[in-house]
Motif scaffolding. Structure first.
Motif, PDB file in Angstrom:
ATOM      1  N   HIS A  40      -8.433  14.259   3.899  1.00 14.70           N
ATOM      2  CA  HIS A  40      -8.337  12.913   4.461  1.00 14.70           C
ATOM      3  C   HIS A  40      -7.015  12.272   4.062  1.00 14.70           C
ATOM      4  CE1 HIS A  40     -10.594  12.400   0.568  1.00 14.70           C
ATOM      5  NE2 HIS A  40      -9.521  11.657   0.333  1.00 14.70           N
ATOM      6  N   TRP A  41      -6.605  11.311   4.859  1.00 13.47           N
ATOM      7  CA  TRP A  41      -5.551  10.388   4.470  1.00 13.47           C
ATOM      8  C   TRP A  41      -6.199   9.311   3.605  1.00 13.47           C
ATOM      9  CZ3 TRP A  41      -0.548  11.393   5.919  1.00 13.47           C
ATOM     10  CH2 TRP A  41      -0.356  12.252   6.988  1.00 13.47           C
ATOM     11  N   TYR A  42      -5.401   8.765   2.690  1.00 18.98           N
ATOM     12  CA  TYR A  42      -5.925   7.778   1.740  1.00 18.98           C
ATOM     13  C   TYR A  42      -4.878   6.683   1.598  1.00 18.98           C
ATOM     14  CZ  TYR A  42      -8.314   6.335  -2.641  1.00 18.98           C
ATOM     15  OH  TYR A  42      -8.993   5.670  -3.615  1.00 18.98           O
ATOM     16  N   ILE A  43      -5.215   5.494   2.041  1.00 13.58           N
ATOM     17  CA  ILE A  43      -4.316   4.357   1.899  1.00 13.58           C
ATOM     18  C   ILE A  43      -4.748   3.573   0.671  1.00 13.58           C
ATOM     19  CG2 ILE A  43      -3.429   2.247   2.967  1.00 13.58           C
ATOM     20  CD1 ILE A  43      -3.897   3.516   5.670  1.00 13.58           C
ATOM     21  N   ASN A  44      -3.876   3.536  -0.321  1.00  9.16           N
ATOM     22  CA  ASN A  44      -4.165   2.867  -1.590  1.00  9.16           C
ATOM     23  C   ASN A  44      -3.428   1.527  -1.622  1.00  9.16           C
ATOM     24  OD1 ASN A  44      -5.362   3.311  -4.408  1.00  9.16           O
ATOM     25  ND2 ASN A  44      -3.276   2.634  -4.874  1.00  9.16           N
ATOM     26  N   PHE A  96       0.843  -1.186   0.000  1.00  8.77           N
ATOM     27  CA  PHE A  96       0.000   0.000   0.000  1.00  8.77           C
ATOM     28  C   PHE A  96       0.881   1.240   0.000  1.00  8.77           C
ATOM     29  CE2 PHE A  96       0.354  -1.399   4.451  1.00  8.77           C
ATOM     30  CZ  PHE A  96       0.910  -0.268   5.043  1.00  8.77           C
ATOM     31  N   SER A  97       0.304   2.349  -0.460  1.00 11.19           N
ATOM     32  CA  SER A  97       0.942   3.655  -0.363  1.00 11.19           C
ATOM     33  C   SER A  97       0.023   4.561   0.445  1.00 11.19           C
ATOM     34  CB  SER A  97       1.206   4.245  -1.755  1.00 11.19           C
ATOM     35  OG  SER A  97       0.015   4.296  -2.513  1.00 11.19           O
ATOM     36  N   LEU A 139      -4.656  -2.361  -6.444  1.00 10.21           N
ATOM     37  CA  LEU A 139      -5.323  -3.593  -6.027  1.00 10.21           C
ATOM     38  C   LEU A 139      -6.792  -3.373  -5.669  1.00 10.21           C
ATOM     39  CD1 LEU A 139      -2.421  -5.219  -3.975  1.00 10.21           C
ATOM     40  CD2 LEU A 139      -3.117  -5.677  -6.339  1.00 10.21           C
ATOM     41  N   LEU A 140      -7.348  -2.243  -6.093  1.00  5.06           N
ATOM     42  CA  LEU A 140      -8.794  -1.999  -6.120  1.00  5.06           C
ATOM     43  C   LEU A 140      -9.410  -1.726  -4.752  1.00  5.06           C
ATOM     44  CD1 LEU A 140      -9.865  -4.811  -8.641  1.00  5.06           C
ATOM     45  CD2 LEU A 140      -8.922  -2.549  -9.135  1.00  5.06           C
ATOM     46  N   LEU A 141      -8.618  -1.640  -3.697  1.00  3.59           N
ATOM     47  CA  LEU A 141      -9.141  -1.427  -2.351  1.00  3.59           C
ATOM     48  C   LEU A 141      -8.459  -0.213  -1.740  1.00  3.59           C
ATOM     49  CD1 LEU A 141     -10.960  -2.672  -0.086  1.00  3.59           C
ATOM     50  CD2 LEU A 141      -8.891  -3.818   0.737  1.00  3.59           C
ATOM     51  N   ASP A 142      -9.217   0.559  -0.949  1.00  2.00           N
ATOM     52  CA  ASP A 142      -8.676   1.769  -0.344  1.00  2.00           C
ATOM     53  C   ASP A 142      -9.214   1.932   1.072  1.00  2.00           C
ATOM     54  OD1 ASP A 142      -7.579   2.855  -3.008  1.00  2.00           O
ATOM     55  OD2 ASP A 142      -9.715   2.621  -3.430  1.00  2.00           O
ATOM     56  N   LEU A 143      -8.505   2.725   1.865  1.00  2.00           N
ATOM     57  CA  LEU A 143      -8.919   3.044   3.223  1.00  2.00           C
ATOM     58  C   LEU A 143      -8.843   4.551   3.395  1.00  2.00           C
ATOM     59  CD1 LEU A 143      -9.685   1.943   6.066  1.00  2.00           C
ATOM     60  CD2 LEU A 143      -7.230   1.917   6.589  1.00  2.00           C
TER      61      LEU A 143
END
Length: 222
Positions: A121-125, A107-108, A142-146
């Protein structure tokens, strides 16, 4: 961990972040280098930066109908699974983004700023660990984020439906899914521990006013 420092980038340089799927470019966008420590690479981009993306995604940005956007998204996933997508040019808009890529991580981490340079916001990709190239870095989304509040007080998972669709289509296979599950746990652990992954100093960061827009160079594979 052994750091591949064959391609280190100077602050202010332009690098290209590319998504690669099936040996083809899926997305490509230029970024400005803020810092390169070898194991971590910090980049930035802001409105007006022009990159490449699948035409289905570009078309969906101008669609008012949710049903039409969903249809375009579904077609985009079908194209990805079959390797039949086409690329078009598009411009980043609305937000400034400061990004950190850590060697070996799935993740980045990004901090989004809105109008008045207000942290949004912070965005974890979630993505494959980056690989350095002469142009910049290659990875694969990988199509998912936080999504995480600026003060780290709350978080929300994003695009889990897209991730599930990627699983059904075989874009995310079982081995990769296992890596994503581990990455989910690690990201939440870092968030709970308030690690330097989310530096408070970033909340006051701004791009230099005299920076020109980073531009996408010509390269093979498009």
């Amino acid at each position: 961990m052994t750091i591949n420092s064959a391609h280190r980038f100077e602050p202010g340089a332009t690098v290209v972040r590319r998504d690669i799927f099936g040996d083809r470019v899926w997305t490509a966008a230029p970024r400005r280098v803020i810092e390169d420590r070898g194991d971590t690479l910090t980049l930035a981009h802001w409105p007006g930066v022009e990159g490449l993306a699948p035409t289905t995604y570009i078309d969906s940005l101008g669609m008012d109908s949710p049903a039409a956007r969903d249809a375009a998204r579904d077609q985009g996933f079908a194209d990805l699974a079959s390797g039949a997508w086409e690329l078009g040019s598009w411009r980043w808009r609305d937000t400034t983004v400061l990004s950190r890529f850590q060697a070996g991580e799935h993740f980045s981490v990004h901090l989004f700023f809105g109008a008045g340079h207000r942290p949004l916001h912070w965005y974890i990709n979630f993505e494959l660990p980056f690989r350095r190239t002469a142009l910049g870095i290659d990875t694969r989304d990988l199509l998912l984020d936080l999504l995480v509040e600026p003060d780290l007080s709350a978080h929300t998972w994003k695009d889990e439906d897209e991730y599930a669709q990627g699983r059904r289509l075989g874009i995310i296979d079982d081995a990769l899914h296992a890596q994503v599950e581990l990455a989910r746990e690690r990201a939440l652990e870092l968030l709970a521990e308030r690690q330097e992954t989310f530096p408070t100093s970033w909340l006051n960061w701004q791009p230099a006013t005299d920076w020109p827009l980073p531009e996408l160079p010509s390269f093979n594979g498009v």
